[in-house]
Write a protein that holds these residues in place. Sequence first.
Motif, PDB file in Angstrom:
ATOM      1  N   LEU A   1       3.373   4.277 -62.619  1.00  0.00           N
ATOM      2  CA  LEU A   1       2.684   3.979 -63.881  1.00  0.00           C
ATOM      3  C   LEU A   1       3.339   2.801 -64.606  1.00  0.00           C
ATOM      4  O   LEU A   1       2.646   1.942 -65.144  1.00  0.00           O
ATOM      5  N   LEU A   2       4.666   2.773 -64.623  1.00  0.00           N
ATOM      6  CA  LEU A   2       5.361   1.654 -65.264  1.00  0.00           C
ATOM      7  C   LEU A   2       5.018   0.338 -64.569  1.00  0.00           C
ATOM      8  O   LEU A   2       4.725  -0.663 -65.226  1.00  0.00           O
ATOM      9  N   GLU A   3       5.036   0.339 -63.245  1.00  0.00           N
ATOM     10  CA  GLU A   3       4.693  -0.864 -62.475  1.00  0.00           C
ATOM     11  C   GLU A   3       3.242  -1.281 -62.723  1.00  0.00           C
ATOM     12  O   GLU A   3       2.945  -2.461 -62.876  1.00  0.00           O
ATOM     13  N   GLU A   4       2.339  -0.312 -62.754  1.00  0.00           N
ATOM     14  CA  GLU A   4       0.913  -0.603 -62.933  1.00  0.00           C
ATOM     15  C   GLU A   4       0.627  -1.262 -64.280  1.00  0.00           C
ATOM     16  O   GLU A   4      -0.169  -2.196 -64.374  1.00  0.00           O
ATOM     17  N   HIS A   5       1.274  -0.770 -65.334  1.00  0.00           N
ATOM     18  CA  HIS A   5       0.959  -1.239 -66.683  1.00  0.00           C
ATOM     19  C   HIS A   5       1.841  -2.387 -67.169  1.00  0.00           C
ATOM     20  O   HIS A   5       1.532  -3.002 -68.187  1.00  0.00           O
ATOM     21  N   PHE A   6       2.914  -2.672 -66.469  1.00  0.00           N
ATOM     22  CA  PHE A   6       3.838  -3.721 -66.911  1.00  0.00           C
ATOM     23  C   PHE A   6       3.133  -5.068 -67.132  1.00  0.00           C
ATOM     24  O   PHE A   6       3.368  -5.709 -68.156  1.00  0.00           O
ATOM     25  N   PRO A   7       2.262  -5.531 -66.231  1.00  0.00           N
ATOM     26  CA  PRO A   7       1.634  -6.843 -66.426  1.00  0.00           C
ATOM     27  C   PRO A   7       0.769  -6.939 -67.687  1.00  0.00           C
ATOM     28  O   PRO A   7       0.582  -8.021 -68.231  1.00  0.00           O
ATOM     29  N   LYS A   8       0.237  -5.798 -68.168  1.00  0.00           N
ATOM     30  CA  LYS A   8      -0.653  -5.809 -69.332  1.00  0.00           C
ATOM     31  C   LYS A   8       0.089  -5.610 -70.654  1.00  0.00           C
ATOM     32  O   LYS A   8      -0.474  -5.846 -71.708  1.00  0.00           O
TER      33      LYS A   8
END
Length: 180
Positions: free
Chosen positions: A63-70
């Motif tokens: 989840l951290l990896e998924e949302h980091f770019p946004k």
Amino acid sequence: MKHSLVDDMWLLENQLPLFILKDLFALAKREVHSNLYEGISMSKLTCELWEAAGHNLLIGYDLLEEHFPKAEHFVDLIRLCLQPSEIGMQNGELKTLVAPTITELHQAGVKFKLGSSNHLFDIRFKNGTLEIPKLTVVDETQALIANLQDFEALNCEPTYVNDYVVIMNYLVNSPKDVEV
């Protein structure tokens, strides 16, 4: 030291835009022994620091990896990770419930189950069972939730963190509710 650093990272007043931190990290990678930084990203470091600090919000690495770019900054990153999955949504909006207390629900025959979701806000009621994901409260939890609420109040719509706090406030009103 990591635990103390992470606690400061999540304070709203300490937020720096992630694009600045990414640029500084990229500069450090070029300037100082670039071979030491191979395979390391800002998002990976953030995830490892979060896990090392042992926070109890059950936010997984994925989840951290998924949302980091946004994410705009670290508090926004946690808010994005805590949003409900699409399962809890209907036509892009959360299904709303007016909830009695846990004790009242128990007296009415409702059963309770520890939620299996990695999303803290995936609270579900199905077939007479209320499923709530686990939240372990430690000393730092109140400050983190308060910072998330403050950030959300100023910058976000919808306000998932505030909605979660309101629901939990309905459900848990007394020591008896906590006991149940």
